[in-house]
Design a protein around this motif. Sequence first.
Motif, short mmCIF file in Angstrom:
data_model
loop_
_atom_site.label_atom_id
_atom_site.label_comp_id
_atom_site.label_asym_id
_atom_site.label_seq_id
_atom_site.Cartn_x
_atom_site.Cartn_y
_atom_site.Cartn_z
N ALA A 189 0.94 -1.14 0.32
CA ALA A 189 0.24 0.28 -0.52
C ALA A 189 0.62 0.86 0.41
N HIS A 190 0.19 2.53 -0.56
CA HIS A 190 0.98 3.41 -1.01
C HIS A 190 0.53 4.69 -0.77
N PRO A 191 0.59 6.01 -0.13
CA PRO A 191 -0.07 6.72 -0.49
C PRO A 191 -0.68 7.53 -1.88
N LEU A 192 -2.14 7.74 -2.10
CA LEU A 192 -2.46 8.36 -3.73
C LEU A 192 -1.94 9.72 -3.40
N VAL A 193 -1.30 9.95 -2.86
CA VAL A 193 -1.02 12.13 -2.65
C VAL A 193 0.51 11.64 -2.06
N ARG A 194 1.34 12.05 -2.52
CA ARG A 194 2.48 11.78 -2.15
C ARG A 194 3.12 13.80 -2.17
N VAL A 195 4.41 13.77 -0.94
CA VAL A 195 5.01 14.84 -1.55
C VAL A 195 6.01 14.78 -1.80
N HIS A 196 6.31 15.73 -2.91
CA HIS A 196 8.04 15.49 -3.67
C HIS A 196 8.40 15.88 -2.67
N PRO A 197 9.96 14.60 -2.31
CA PRO A 197 11.00 15.52 -0.95
C PRO A 197 11.99 16.51 -1.58
N GLU A 198 11.92 16.70 -2.84
CA GLU A 198 12.46 18.25 -2.72
C GLU A 198 12.23 19.29 -4.32
N SER A 199 11.31 19.25 -4.55
CA SER A 199 10.60 20.26 -4.93
C SER A 199 9.22 20.43 -4.11
N GLY A 200 8.76 19.76 -3.14
CA GLY A 200 7.47 19.83 -1.92
C GLY A 200 6.32 20.37 -2.68
N ARG A 201 6.40 20.03 -4.04
CA ARG A 201 5.15 19.77 -5.11
C ARG A 201 4.49 18.19 -4.66
N LYS A 202 2.82 18.69 -4.51
CA LYS A 202 2.78 17.88 -3.93
C LYS A 202 2.01 16.89 -5.40
N SER A 203 1.85 14.61 -5.11
CA SER A 203 1.51 14.46 -7.16
C SER A 203 0.88 13.28 -6.92
N THR A 275 18.95 1.74 -15.90
CA THR A 275 19.41 1.57 -14.33
C THR A 275 18.59 2.05 -13.39
N THR A 276 18.38 2.06 -12.34
CA THR A 276 17.23 2.47 -11.50
C THR A 276 17.44 3.31 -9.89
N VAL A 277 17.57 4.43 -9.72
CA VAL A 277 18.33 4.49 -8.53
C VAL A 277 16.81 4.87 -7.13
N LYS A 278 17.47 3.78 -6.47
CA LYS A 278 16.80 3.36 -4.99
C LYS A 278 15.92 4.58 -4.87
N GLY A 279 14.97 5.11 -4.22
CA GLY A 279 14.52 6.17 -3.70
C GLY A 279 13.81 6.04 -1.91
N LEU A 280 13.23 6.40 -1.51
CA LEU A 280 13.31 6.99 -0.07
C LEU A 280 11.67 4.99 0.56
N PRO A 281 12.20 4.54 1.64
CA PRO A 281 11.15 4.00 1.40
C PRO A 281 10.22 4.20 1.86
N CYS A 282 8.69 3.30 1.58
CA CYS A 282 7.50 3.74 1.20
C CYS A 282 6.28 3.30 1.04
N GLY A 283 5.43 3.25 1.93
CA GLY A 283 4.70 1.76 2.09
C GLY A 283 4.97 1.03 2.81
N TYR A 284 3.65 -0.14 2.80
CA TYR A 284 3.63 -0.88 4.24
C TYR A 284 3.25 -2.37 3.19
N VAL A 285 3.32 -3.13 3.19
CA VAL A 285 2.70 -4.61 3.14
C VAL A 285 1.48 -5.29 3.44
N TYR A 286 0.60 -5.12 2.55
CA TYR A 286 -0.86 -5.44 2.81
C TYR A 286 -1.31 -6.15 2.56
#
Length: 289
Positions: A189-203, A275-286
């Motif tokens: 499960a991931h949040p439907l709306v996330r805040v970008h850690p660098e721009s601060g914009r919601k998406s 290649t894929t750069v890993k992001g920050l941990p997010c979400g949980y096992v549903y």
Amino acid sequence: MGLQIQKLSYALGAEIIGIDYSKPIDDKTFGEIQRAFVEHSVLLLRGVPFTREEHLAFSRRFGELDINRLVRRPGLPGFPEIIVVTNKESSRQKVDGGSIDKSYQAELWHSDASQTLIPATASILRGIEIPEVGGDTMFANMSLAYETLSDGMKKIIDGLECIYVGRGARIDDSTPERLAETMRLNRIAHPLVRVHPESGRKSLFIEEKIEQFVGMTVEESKPLAQFLWQHATRPQFVYRHRWQKDDVLMWDNRCVIHKAVNDYDPAQSRYLERTTVKGLPCGYVYEGL
Ligand code: SIN
């Protein structure tokens, strides 16, 4: 000469012009690339003669790379951080160790590694063999998609969470314990709306295969999920990239979804390496129903 940054569409994307690839990219230039990445979400570098080692070295400057344990296709032999994106069955067979997967999930709008607890930051894709026409990649700006929703819709969706089912993931059935653990990790499960850690914009953080929100039935969820990804992928929020050989294209999975367009001659080869750069941990096992 300094860098030139040329927008590729109104919604997102920019080409970076003026890098001398015969020398290592210095920190100042790299800083400008990073800033442009946050501002434009998709960056194009054209005519880049990267070897695999250079592709890896460039990618590592953006952060730790994924070694692709949770995606269907493992990394290339000797290069676990590089996955092959191709229509060539022989290459798929080689990297798959024998099992050819004909279903190509990348043809649906998605964000890379979204079905894991560490969704990707950047994906960096290098065009190596490109069909004569077609085989484009499309990108949609999920910040603009969120910002253009009505206040009423924003209120409805702000606390929702999407259930991501790991259909693109490899099933590890080497032992009953590994199989049980892989299946447990199959619904995130991931949040439907996330805040970008660098721009601060919601998406919006949603993709085409999402069928359910936490706490809602599939029947209740589907129309809303479909409205949201279709809203996000309207032409005015989209950039469509027409590939050339030696293009390096990178995108920000935190605020962009993308898909491959299968509209080219199947007899021709489309072969890219990512290649894929890993992001920050997010979400949980549903673990719910
Ligand atoms: C991907 O999703 O990484 C591949 C996109 C493409 O094949 O254009």
